[in-house]
Scaffold this active site. Structure first.
Site, PDB file in Angstrom:
ATOM      1  N   PHE A 114       8.704   0.592   1.811  1.00 17.28           N
ATOM      2  CA  PHE A 114       8.319  -0.560   0.986  1.00 17.28           C
ATOM      3  C   PHE A 114       6.892  -0.419   0.459  1.00 17.28           C
ATOM      4  CE2 PHE A 114       5.997  -1.886   4.659  1.00 17.28           C
ATOM      5  CZ  PHE A 114       5.139  -2.907   4.282  1.00 17.28           C
ATOM      6  N   LYS A 115       6.087   0.440   1.098  1.00 18.94           N
ATOM      7  CA  LYS A 115       4.703   0.627   0.643  1.00 18.94           C
ATOM      8  C   LYS A 115       4.654   1.180  -0.776  1.00 18.94           C
ATOM      9  CE  LYS A 115       3.115  -0.567   4.704  1.00 18.94           C
ATOM     10  NZ  LYS A 115       2.308   0.223   5.605  1.00 18.94           N
ATOM     11  N   ASP A 116       5.694   1.898  -1.206  1.00 15.38           N
ATOM     12  CA  ASP A 116       5.710   2.461  -2.567  1.00 15.38           C
ATOM     13  C   ASP A 116       5.622   1.376  -3.632  1.00 15.38           C
ATOM     14  OD1 ASP A 116       6.019   5.246  -1.922  1.00 15.38           O
ATOM     15  OD2 ASP A 116       8.121   4.859  -1.446  1.00 15.38           O
ATOM     16  N   THR A 147       2.043   3.957   5.045  1.00 17.55           N
ATOM     17  CA  THR A 147       1.014   3.793   4.020  1.00 17.55           C
ATOM     18  C   THR A 147       0.505   5.146   3.534  1.00 17.55           C
ATOM     19  OG1 THR A 147       0.313   1.675   4.938  1.00 17.55           O
ATOM     20  CG2 THR A 147      -1.239   2.792   3.512  1.00 17.55           C
TER      21      THR A 147
END
Length: 479
Positions: A114-116, A147
């Protein structure tokens, strides 16, 4: 105009571009937007049918004034941010037939996390602002697994940015490590740090010291793309709107989000979405490092020794974004936040009074999920449905199950899946029957390709890190 204030209130407010490029406020606080826009029902209705990228343009326009970043440029940066995604619109997977339980898959970006979603936008925005100002930046970020790869991928090849992802050696999965060390870009240099008894929290302490030295910060052109950066948190508000519009039957219906919580940035994105008018509630799902669970169940913010878990990306004992949440919950009382920060840094613990505790836990329940429950949740769901969770998504699903009785009525719940299971094959092997081959859902072509690629990284011990980083950054700036 939206301005950005420090949670500690000891530095003057700044515009969006300055907040993003600086990362930390000069007083050591975290930036928060002022005002947080309150949305009308008509505006929410207009947003309801938008795809994720178009929705992101609307949400981010609430926080980025066109005088700072023209709307056309903002739109282009957001379009570019999602070109490498398998699914720009995150899939929502039902877990039951009555629409009460869902999984939101946020891991379809280039590094399967989800960091993308926020990182691709943030680094593109930084690059845009640096080019406009004819400046360079040195990015330092501590990572507990996801991250770092997202930052390394997004920063690769950008002439105005040098990136140092720091990770505690031996405390992230081999797959996560490979994603960082095989990027193959001269401007990205991961650093494996040995001797981190407190994992990523030890790295956060070093980074805070570097950022706290204002002359050094300016000389080395330091900034960060951890979720201390307000650009990350703002972008993470979008998926709460996106999922709400697709799950809630009518605008105004309540919806629960169960969030696997580590540094608390993703949760703060949800808190901002709620402050904007979205009628959502939260399950704060922690692993056995239950710092946040203690806050919401006991009213105590206390640092305890790190306990290594199977959900390693949320092995965090000082969730620094909590100070943002405290600022929002206290209606922007920076003096209160600053007192709490000073007390925590001095004593390692803060006890909140009853009135403030009630504000903190409004619309929030919390739980701590054991490793055994994480594995059983992964196993049970796979055997029942064939759906494979990563261990962090399993913390969210298990947390929702453990807290279901705490919510009144039949309110639907969306569990947030933050990483692809292919990043954690060793945990999956523990969850599935002994001797069983990894299912296809536990594999991904990008991970397999990384196994064949050349690696590039630095290694050092924790006590050497601060000096070593200064040397490396100074060398890179001279080059």
């Amino acid at each position: 105009m939206v301005i950005y204030r420090s949670t500690r209130g000891l530095s003057p407010p700044v515009p969006f571009d300055q907040a993003v490029l600086e990362g930390f406020s000069a007083d050591g606080g975290l930036f928060v937007p002022d005002p947080v826009p309150r949305l009308t029902d008509a505006r929410l209705q207009h947003w309801k049918s938008l795809g994720y990228v178009d929705l992101a343009k609307e949400v981010m326009s609430c926080y980025i004034d066109p005088e700072v970043v023209p709307k056309q440029d903002l739109g282009r940066l957001l379009d570019d941010s999602f070109t490498a995604f398998e699914h720009p619109d995150p899939p929502l997977v039902p877990l039951d037939k009555d629409g009460q339980s869902w999984i939101l898959e946020l891991f379809h970006g280039p590094t399967l996390s989800f960091k993308d979603i926020a990182m691709g936008f943030l680094i593109r925005m930084m690059d845009y602002l640096l080019d406009r100002n004819d400046e360079r930046l040195s990015l330092i970020l501590a990572t507990t697994g996801d991250t770092g790869p997202a930052a390394a991928y997004a920063a690769a090849g950008r002439e105005r940015i040098n990136c140092w992802p720091l990770y505690p050696a031996g405390m992230i999965s081999l797959e996560q490590e490979m994603q960082m060390t095989t990027v193959g870009a001269e401007n990205v240099c991961p650093v494996a740090v040995h001797g981190c008894s407190n994992g990523g929290d030890d790295l956060d302490v070093v980074a805070a010291r570097l950022f706290g030295d204002e002359p050094l910060k300016k000389r080395l052109k330091l900034s960060s793309v951890n979720s201390i950066n307000i650009g990350r948190v703002l972008m993470q508000t979008v998926h709460y709107f996106y999922a709400y519009f697709r799950v809630a039957e009518r605008l105004g219906d309540p919806l629960i989000f169960s969030i696997p919580a580590g540094a608390f940035g993703n949760f703060c994105g949800g808190a901002l979405a709620r402050a904007m008018g979205l009628p959502i509630q939260f399950v704060c799902a922690t692993n056995k490092n239950g710092t946040l669970h203690r806050i919401f169940s006991q009213g105590v913010f206390a640092k305890r020794p790190l306990r290594h878990s199977l959900s390693s990306a949320i092995d965090i004992v000082v969730p620094y974004n909590f100070w943002r949440f405290l600022y929002l919950a206290s209606s922007g009382d920076a003096e209160l936040v600053n007192r709490a920060v000073v007390e925590f840094e001095r004593d390692g613990t803060v006890q909140f009074d009853d009135a403030l505790y009630d504000k903190l836990r409004y619309g929030v329940v919390s739980t701590s999920v054991s490793d055994a429950r994480t594995l059983s949740t992964m196993s049970d769901l796979f055997q029942r449905t064939g759906y494979l969770l990563d261990p962090h998504g399993a913390v969210a699903v298990a947390g929702a199950e453990q807290c279901r009785e705490k919510f009144a009525g039949d309110i639907a719940c969306v569990s947030v899946a933050t990483a692809h299971p292919a990043k954690f094959p060793e945990v999956i092997k523990q969850a599935l029957p002994a001797g069983r081959q990894l299912p296809e859902a536990a594999l991904h072509p990008s991970i397999e390709m990384a196994k064949q690629a050349a690696t590039r990284l630095l290694t050092c011990r924790l006590e050497e890190l601060e000096h070593r980083l200064q040397e490396e950054i100074e060398t890179s700036l001279r080059g």
